[in-house]
Every structure is written in C-alpha cells, then in structure tokens.
Enzyme design. Sequence first.
Site, PDB file in Angstrom:
ATOM      1  N   GLY A 216       0.811  -1.223   0.000  1.00  0.00           N
ATOM      2  CA  GLY A 216       0.000   0.000   0.000  1.00  0.00           C
ATOM      3  C   GLY A 216       0.837   1.262   0.000  1.00  0.00           C
ATOM      4  O   GLY A 216       0.539   2.234  -0.692  1.00  0.00           O
ATOM      5  N   CYS A 217       1.907   1.249   0.772  1.00  0.00           N
ATOM      6  CA  CYS A 217       2.773   2.427   0.867  1.00  0.00           C
ATOM      7  C   CYS A 217       3.507   2.672  -0.446  1.00  0.00           C
ATOM      8  O   CYS A 217       3.698   3.815  -0.857  1.00  0.00           O
ATOM      9  CB  CYS A 217       3.747   2.267   2.027  1.00  0.00           C
ATOM     10  SG  CYS A 217       2.908   2.134   3.621  1.00  0.00           S
ATOM     11  N   THR A 218       3.900   1.602  -1.120  1.00  0.00           N
ATOM     12  CA  THR A 218       4.557   1.732  -2.416  1.00  0.00           C
ATOM     13  C   THR A 218       3.588   2.275  -3.457  1.00  0.00           C
ATOM     14  O   THR A 218       3.924   3.189  -4.220  1.00  0.00           O
ATOM     15  CB  THR A 218       5.133   0.377  -2.870  1.00  0.00           C
ATOM     16  OG1 THR A 218       6.087  -0.056  -1.894  1.00  0.00           O
ATOM     17  CG2 THR A 218       5.801   0.477  -4.232  1.00  0.00           C
TER      18      THR A 218
END
Length: 182
Positions: free
Chosen positions: A72-74
């Site tokens: 998700g962060c990527t």
Amino acid sequence: MKRFITFLVLPVVAAVAIFGFTAVGVANDAATVGQPAPEFELPDQNGQLHSLEDYRDQWVVLYFYPKDDTPGCTTEACEFRDNVFAFRELNAQILGVSLDDSKSHKAFAEEYALPFPLLADTEGTTATAYGVKTRMFGMTVAKRQTFIIAPDGTIAKHYANVDPETHPIQVLGDLELLSAAP
C-alpha cells in the site's frame, strides 16, 4: 463455565496481541482543519533536515504512511510520484512521513525513483503531534493519513481514510480547488 469463558477470551486476547490494533501515543487528537499545523524538523532520506517553516508561502501535502516498501505504501508513493509535476504546478510540496529511518527511506526512494522528501520520524513525535501514531501488527507506525497545509501554515484539509491507489489524485483535485479559492 470457566472453560467456556477461557475458550472465548483467549482468541480475542491472542488476536489483539498478534495484530496489535491498540493505539499508542495518540494522546493528542488529529491536527484540526483551520488550526496551525504542528511544526516539525525531520531528516529526509539524504539526512537533510526539513521543517514546516521551510515551506511557508507554498502548499504542503504532508502524507503519513506506515512502512517503506510495503504494497500500500509503495502504491501511494508511486501515485504521488507519477503526479508530482501537477502538484508542482500548484506550488505544492509533497512530503512523505513514516517512523522508518533515513536509511530505509533512502532505499525506498531510490528503488521507486521518488522525487520528493521522505521524512524520518523515528521518535514518532511528529506522528503524535498530528494524531496519527498507532500500533499495527505489533509495530508502532504512522496511520495512513494526509494533511494539506496552506501557505500560511494552517491545516486546510485532513484525510483520515486513505485509499493508496486513488488518494493522490483526490488530493490533487482538492488542492486545485483550495488554491483557486479566494
């Protein structure tokens, strides 16, 4: 009866221990729209210090995320990256913040060619000031939340619920409206 209660309580206790969804360090509520944004001074992926004061007279998109190099962060970071020129046209600086250290940020930024600072809030003081510090899966992290900070240093918009894939476009649209307002 005791055996029945143990049968019901143990899975709940185990789930809390494993997933760690209890909030920590969230004594402060989330920073509030219309109020001055909490100041900070944090190093980026290259060790350079950044403070909110450095960005007076321009918009700041301060996005908090849990962990470098996770799905998700990527996705979220790459969506901000892919729209960075549109943000720059609106005189907006993107700043990503997590509790990871500068070394982790550097590897993450290099791997995905992220053209904006990733700030290392290793002590969690900035995450606490913005009300986003929490525990998840047994780790202390920042909740995935974003703040748009106006050129005068006040919080113009707060996003408490973020979809990593669509969020950067949502922020860009809101920033267009905010920057066009008298």
